[in-house]
Design an enzyme around this catalytic site. Structure first.
Site, PDB file in Angstrom:
ATOM      1  N   LYS A  68      51.137  38.750  30.988  1.00  0.00           N
ATOM      2  CA  LYS A  68      49.726  38.371  30.849  1.00  0.00           C
ATOM      3  C   LYS A  68      49.033  39.127  29.728  1.00  0.00           C
ATOM      4  O   LYS A  68      47.925  38.766  29.326  1.00  0.00           O
ATOM      5  CB  LYS A  68      49.003  38.627  32.170  1.00  0.00           C
ATOM      6  CG  LYS A  68      49.587  37.870  33.346  1.00  0.00           C
ATOM      7  CD  LYS A  68      48.894  38.248  34.644  1.00  0.00           C
ATOM      8  CE  LYS A  68      49.558  37.552  35.821  1.00  0.00           C
ATOM      9  NZ  LYS A  68      48.941  37.928  37.118  1.00  0.00           N
TER      10      LYS A  68
ATOM     11  N   PHE B  24      40.813  38.515  36.620  1.00  0.00           N
ATOM     12  CA  PHE B  24      41.495  38.704  37.899  1.00  0.00           C
ATOM     13  C   PHE B  24      42.825  37.964  37.917  1.00  0.00           C
ATOM     14  O   PHE B  24      42.937  36.852  37.393  1.00  0.00           O
ATOM     15  CB  PHE B  24      40.655  38.135  39.052  1.00  0.00           C
ATOM     16  CG  PHE B  24      39.293  38.715  39.220  1.00  0.00           C
ATOM     17  CD1 PHE B  24      39.068  39.775  40.086  1.00  0.00           C
ATOM     18  CD2 PHE B  24      38.208  38.172  38.538  1.00  0.00           C
ATOM     19  CE1 PHE B  24      37.794  40.291  40.260  1.00  0.00           C
ATOM     20  CE2 PHE B  24      36.926  38.676  38.703  1.00  0.00           C
ATOM     21  CZ  PHE B  24      36.714  39.740  39.571  1.00  0.00           C
ATOM     22  N   ASP B  25      43.806  38.557  38.579  1.00  0.00           N
ATOM     23  CA  ASP B  25      44.993  37.833  39.003  1.00  0.00           C
ATOM     24  C   ASP B  25      44.604  37.023  40.235  1.00  0.00           C
ATOM     25  O   ASP B  25      43.561  37.271  40.858  1.00  0.00           O
ATOM     26  CB  ASP B  25      46.109  38.826  39.316  1.00  0.00           C
ATOM     27  CG  ASP B  25      47.353  38.144  39.852  1.00  0.00           C
ATOM     28  OD1 ASP B  25      47.697  37.052  39.373  1.00  0.00           O
ATOM     29  OD2 ASP B  25      47.977  38.707  40.776  1.00  0.00           O
ATOM     30  N   GLY B  26      45.437  36.076  40.612  1.00  0.00           N
ATOM     31  CA  GLY B  26      45.134  35.246  41.771  1.00  0.00           C
ATOM     32  C   GLY B  26      45.712  35.803  43.063  1.00  0.00           C
ATOM     33  O   GLY B  26      45.035  36.474  43.842  1.00  0.00           O
TER      34      GLY B  26
END
Length: 323
Positions: free
Chosen positions: A279, A197-199
């Site tokens: 990423k 997950f991204d934040g």
């Protein structure tokens, strides 16, 4: 069966190595000929429900609109799509959970959602059997909104190739993401589910993202320092992460913390560049079955290196992208 009248079709069934399933329309039922065998699916309120569009579970876009073609090729399975390995990993976790908790209904439950004609539904069921998938719930919407069904199934995550339906689900408080067909997909674990997950804008609110977009990196760091003891508000996929955590704890309770078949990752980056550091290289090392981000820059970068990446169209990042 005619879908032009806007009817919503529903389907239910069981499959894998002797499966039954049915697509229903006004009392008429079409069934494959194999007998029933598998146990009943868990009640939706007890399960972690993953609703998956047929267009992301299988590669069917090039031919899906041609009804005649589908009928003539009814027994030819669709090839796996971008969500396929993710669903297979969910099944691997379920196998472990059933071994540890034979009577428990706290399992992943996959619902296949499609707006295709019922005759395509037969090919979908045959494809599910061919690939030995354990999917017992089918929902054919006839082109209507799937939201009512997603709510009825207590859906924890909805994956679709239709960005409009994903946005509608998010607006209704349902965790959802847009999944894309991609040419390259890295091999992933068959026994351990890995979710990244991204934040900001995914697990958490986009409060920090707004500060960064409006005032730059220095103000962002000032804001983070000033609020370091205040938790961020929840984002659209926080509930899904919590559901994963609930199943993880079932393994921890059996002393399997180091051998847990569920792994979650937070992959986030911040730099002077407007979209942050790439990423993709980190995800290439992690090799998750699925990665969620609210910025297409990161989704596309991850996909280029073979990670199945999904877009969460939420918050300030979407407004900036439209300008």
């Amino acid at each position: 069966m005619n879908l032009s009248n806007g009817k919503t079709l529903a389907a239910s069934g069981q499959n894998r190595n002797g499966t039954s399933g049915s697509w229903e329309d006004a009392g008429r039922v079409v069934k494959p000929s194999t007998p029933t065998r598998k146990p009943q699916p868990p009640k939706p309120e007890n399960a972690v429900t993953i609703a998956v569009s047929s267009r992301v579970l299988f590669n069917m876009e090039p031919e899906q609109q041609y009804l005649k073609y589908q009928v003539e090729h009814e027994n030819e399975p669709f090839s796996p799509g971008p969500a396929f390995s993710f669903v297979k990993a969910l099944e691997a976790v379920n196998t472990r959970l059933r071994e540890l908790y034979p009577q428990s209904e706290e399992l992943f439950d996959v619902v296949l959602v499609t707006n295709n004609h019922a005759h395509v539904g037969l090919r979908l069921i045959n494809t599910i059997n061919h690939h030995h998938l354990f999917i017992e719930r089918f929902c054919m919407t006839g082109g209507n909104s799937p939201i009512g069904y997603l709510k009825a199934y207590h859906t924890n995550l909805y994956l679709s190739a239709d960005s409009a339906k994903v946005r509608e689900a998010l607006e209704e408080g349902i965790a959802a993401a847009t999944m894309f067909t991609q040419e390259k997909m890295k091999e992933v674990s068959e026994s351990q589910l890995r979710v990244a997950f991204d934040g900001d804008g995914v697990l958490f609110s986009d409060e920090s993202e707004r500060i960064f977009k409006a005032h730059g990196l220095d103000k962002f760091f000032e804001h983070e320092k000033a609020h370091e003891n205040k938790p961020l508000d929840h984002g659209p996929l926080k509930g899904f992460l919590e559901a994963l955590g609930k199943l993880q704890r079932k393994f921890f309770d059996k002393g399997l913390r180091m051998d847990c078949p569920i792994r979650t990752y937070l992959v986030t980056a911040r730099s002077a560049a407007s979209s942050g550091a790439p990423k993709g290289p980190m995800l290439e090392k992690i090799r998750p079955h699925i990665f969620f981000d609210d910025q297409m820059f990161h989704v596309e970068g991850a996909a280029e290196l073979g990670t199945v990446a999904c877009h969460v169209p939420y918050g300030i990042a979407q407004k900036v992208a439209k300008k």
